[in-house]
Design an enzyme around this catalytic site. Structure first.
Site, PDB file in Angstrom:
ATOM      1  N   SER A  75      -8.731  -0.637  -4.918  1.00 39.16           N
ATOM      2  CA  SER A  75      -8.991  -0.124  -3.577  1.00 39.16           C
ATOM      3  C   SER A  75     -10.489   0.022  -3.352  1.00 39.16           C
ATOM      4  O   SER A  75     -11.208  -0.961  -3.377  1.00 39.16           O
ATOM      5  CB  SER A  75      -8.239   1.191  -3.353  1.00 39.16           C
ATOM      6  OG  SER A  75      -6.844   0.975  -3.396  1.00 39.16           O
ATOM      7  N   LYS A  94       0.860  -1.187   0.000  1.00 39.13           N
ATOM      8  CA  LYS A  94       0.000   0.000   0.000  1.00 39.13           C
ATOM      9  C   LYS A  94       0.894   1.234   0.000  1.00 39.13           C
ATOM     10  O   LYS A  94       1.209   1.815   1.048  1.00 39.13           O
ATOM     11  CB  LYS A  94      -0.927  -0.008   1.219  1.00 39.13           C
ATOM     12  CG  LYS A  94      -2.124   0.934   1.066  1.00 39.13           C
ATOM     13  CD  LYS A  94      -3.031   0.470  -0.048  1.00 39.13           C
ATOM     14  CE  LYS A  94      -4.234   1.377  -0.226  1.00 39.13           C
ATOM     15  NZ  LYS A  94      -5.077   0.981  -1.348  1.00 39.13           N
TER      16      LYS A  94
END
Length: 628
Positions: free
Chosen positions: A394, A193
């Site tokens: 996401s 991430k």
């Protein structure tokens, strides 16, 4: 005198009344002009002229008529990818259309999936024995992908065609923020991430580079395969492995170099291109200007070929752009707005629903609102299918979890299943100027989050715990949706993005296909047979955009100017885009609001910052800084 005064007052009253009448008539006429839509009767025998002056998108943003009228510069136009592809398919079957002319002089690009969809529609026209011609001053990757599907590719003699390939650099602000004594508080889960890395590092981490190498390699291979299949004579290897030698071999003439490499077929200016189209379709009866030819615009052709409205409805709801809280959009995915559209489709008893996703993610709260509405639709025992366009990562994957089947393309960017929060504080910055915070707290949470005096350890621990809980919820939703264990999803999550092909292999995607494939599957799942039609929710045309948009060049005229398309001009345009991206990245440090789910390399416009209310409760104020 009294009589004269009364006569004068009467005349003034008559004058004022006439002014009001004429003003009323003026605005009635203006409103009629503004709301005039293309007519099917405007289809003329000749060419379909597609002027892609701007960007191709999944869902154009709503046009602000006042902004369009009073803007100092011409706004960037947005073309709906599905409309362009549908117009091309209509051209293939309409006997009045003899050829297609794509004017890419001011084309600013689009996503890989959209380019491939339009390219496939161009192939349909050519299969109908109708020529497809493109013209540009300069082609780069997206324009070159479209041009590869044309029967004739024209370039201005002073222009050229260049293949850049995907990838590039992001800016990393870590050392700058440290020099400014700005504390960047990062809370995240997910090795890959990397959205927060530009604010805490001076370069990309190895996991970030690993993921990007894989995704760019897949996209690059997909682009090359598409071009090679559509235009086998194009020597992409020569253009990309030794670009300097390739250009010098043509004496620095980029247009000749492009022709030598098989990227283009003909060199000629816009007039010469128009004369060539005229040879194929005939002259324009309404113009004697050089290079004019008989043509029909996209709006008229689409009006002549409306989409079917027969049978039962399969609802289509689009999630395009950043997912944000509230009612924003179209073009931005306001969670409340999209949830309402889904609920409307549910109330209308649509037999199935296809969620079209082209989003890099955003607010967790907004994503959850959309997911909740989909669950309400599913509760009525009606199918929900997801169709992914260029990117569904996401938050874009969060909203996809209710689907019973997920469609994507090999070039789709998806995954990035991870969650983060980022928050700056300025206590060290202020301290070097002699400004410090002090006071009395009744609890460790009093006055928090305090961005000027710093965060308490308790608040930092709470935020990290909240992020970890959010990640657990995210992978739990995906595991339930995909029929896998949490451990299995965690192994392919960790915030890593995947290309559509790999996502299909690891189970995040069910099968390849576009929106039409998803619609057909949804209709089959709803047992509708062939008696159904797609009904798009939230796509009502702006009644004010028709005339105003023509000031942006959508009038089919041939006299608009194009930006410089030579090597230096193309680089200047890319430099402007890079500067805008850099400024947007820096703005996000203080502009990110709500739990967000973003992937670092997914293209997304910069949204205006919305600060949380000072009267909001502690949890709401904390949540306003959390990101997915």
């Amino acid at each position: 005198m009294i009589f004269a005064r009364k006569v004068w007052h009467l005349l003034v009253a008559i004058k004022d009344g006439l002014v009001l009448v004429f003003m009323l008539l003026f605005f009635v006429v203006l409103f009629g002009a503004l709301t005039a839509r293309p007519s099917a009767g405007l289809v003329r025998e000749g060419a379909l002229l597609l002027k892609l002056d701007g960007v191709v998108v999944e869902e154009p943003a709503a046009a602000d008529p006042l902004a369009l009228l009073f803007a100092e510069t011409e706004p960037m136009k947005e073309h709906r990818a599905r409309d362009v592809a549908r117009a091309l398919r209509a051209a293939a079957t309409d006997d009045r259309i003899k050829a297609v002319a794509l004017d890419l002089s001011r084309f600013a690009g689009g996503g890989l999936v959209h380019m491939q969809e339009i390219g496939a529609a161009m192939d349909t026209v050519r299969a109908a024995k109708k020529p497809v011609l493109t013209y540009a001053v300069g082609y780069v990757d997206d324009g070159m992908l479209l041009a590869a599907h044309a029967s004739e590719v024209w370039v201005d003699p002073l222009g050229g065609a260049f293949v850049m390939g995907p990838g590039g650099h992001n800016l990393y602000f870590g050392p700058l923020l440290e020099r400014l004594k700005i504390n960047t508080h990062v809370f995240k889960v997910g090795t890959y991430k990397d959205f927060v890395e530009p604010y805490i590092r001076d370069k990309a981490s190895e996991p970030s580079l690993e993921a990007r190498r894989a995704i760019y390699a897949a996209l690059w291979d997909s682009w090359k395969a598409d071009v090679a299949k559509a235009r086998p004579k194009a020597d992409i290897g020569k253009v990309t492995t030794d670009p300097v030698g390739w250009l010098k071999a043509a004496g620095g003439d980029a247009a000749q170099a492009a022709k030598a490499a098989g990227l283009v077929d003909q060199l000629g200016d816009k007039v010469a291109f128009g004369e060539r189209v005229k040879q194929l379709v005939g002259a324009d009866s309404g113009s004697t200007l050089p290079g004019s030819y008989a043509h029909t615009r996209i709006g008229a052709l689409l009006a002549a070929h409306p989409e079917s409205s027969k049978g039962e409805a399969v609802a289509v709801v689009t999630v395009a752009g950043e997912i944000v809280d509230g009612k924003a959009g179209p073009g931005t995915a306001g969670g409340d707005r999209i949830a309402k559209l889904i609920d409307e489709a549910n109330a209308d008893e649509a037999k199935a629903l296809v969620l079209r996703v082209d989003s890099p993610g955003g607010s967790v709260m907004a994503s959850e609102a959309i997911r909740g509405a989909l669950e309400r639709f599913k509760a009525a025992k009606r199918p929900v299918v997801v169709s992914m366009a260029n990117v569904a990562a996401s938050g874009g994957y969060w909203v996809s979890t209710p689907a019973q089947r997920i469609f994507a393309e090999p070039g789709t960017i998806t995954g990035s299943i991870g969650i983060f929060a980022i928050m700056p504080s300025f206590e060290r910055t202020l301290a070097q100027y002699g400004v410090k915070g002090d006071g009395v707290r009744t609890t460790p949470l009093s006055g928090q989050p305090d961005l000027l005096s710093g965060l308490t350890p308790e608040v930092e621990a709470m935020l990290q715990a909240n992020i970890e809980n959010g990640y657990a919820r995210f992978i739990g939703l995906v595991a339930q949706s995909r029929g896998k264990t949490v451990a299995q999803i965690d192994a392919i999550a960790q915030g890593r993005v995947w290309d559509g092909g790999t996502a299909r292999q690891n189970g995040l995607v069910d099968q390849f296909g576009g929106l039409d494939d998803a619609l057909a599957y949804a209709a089959q799942a709803a047992k509708l047979g062939d008696d159904w039609h797609a009904e798009t929710y939230g796509s009502a045309a702006n009644p004010y955009a028709s005339l105003i948009e023509r000031f942006g060049g959508d009038d089919g005229s041939e006299d608009d100017s194009a930006p410089g398309g030579d090597f230096a001009g193309l680089f200047a345009a890319r430099q402007d885009a890079q500067m805008a991206q850099a400024l947007g990245s820096f703005k996000r440090l203080t502009g990110t609001r709500g739990a967000q789910a973003y992937c670092l390399d997914c293209p997304v416009p910069v949204a205006a910052a919305r600060l949380p209310s000072r009267d909001a409760g502690l949890l709401a104020r904390l949540a306003a800084w959390v990101g997915l």
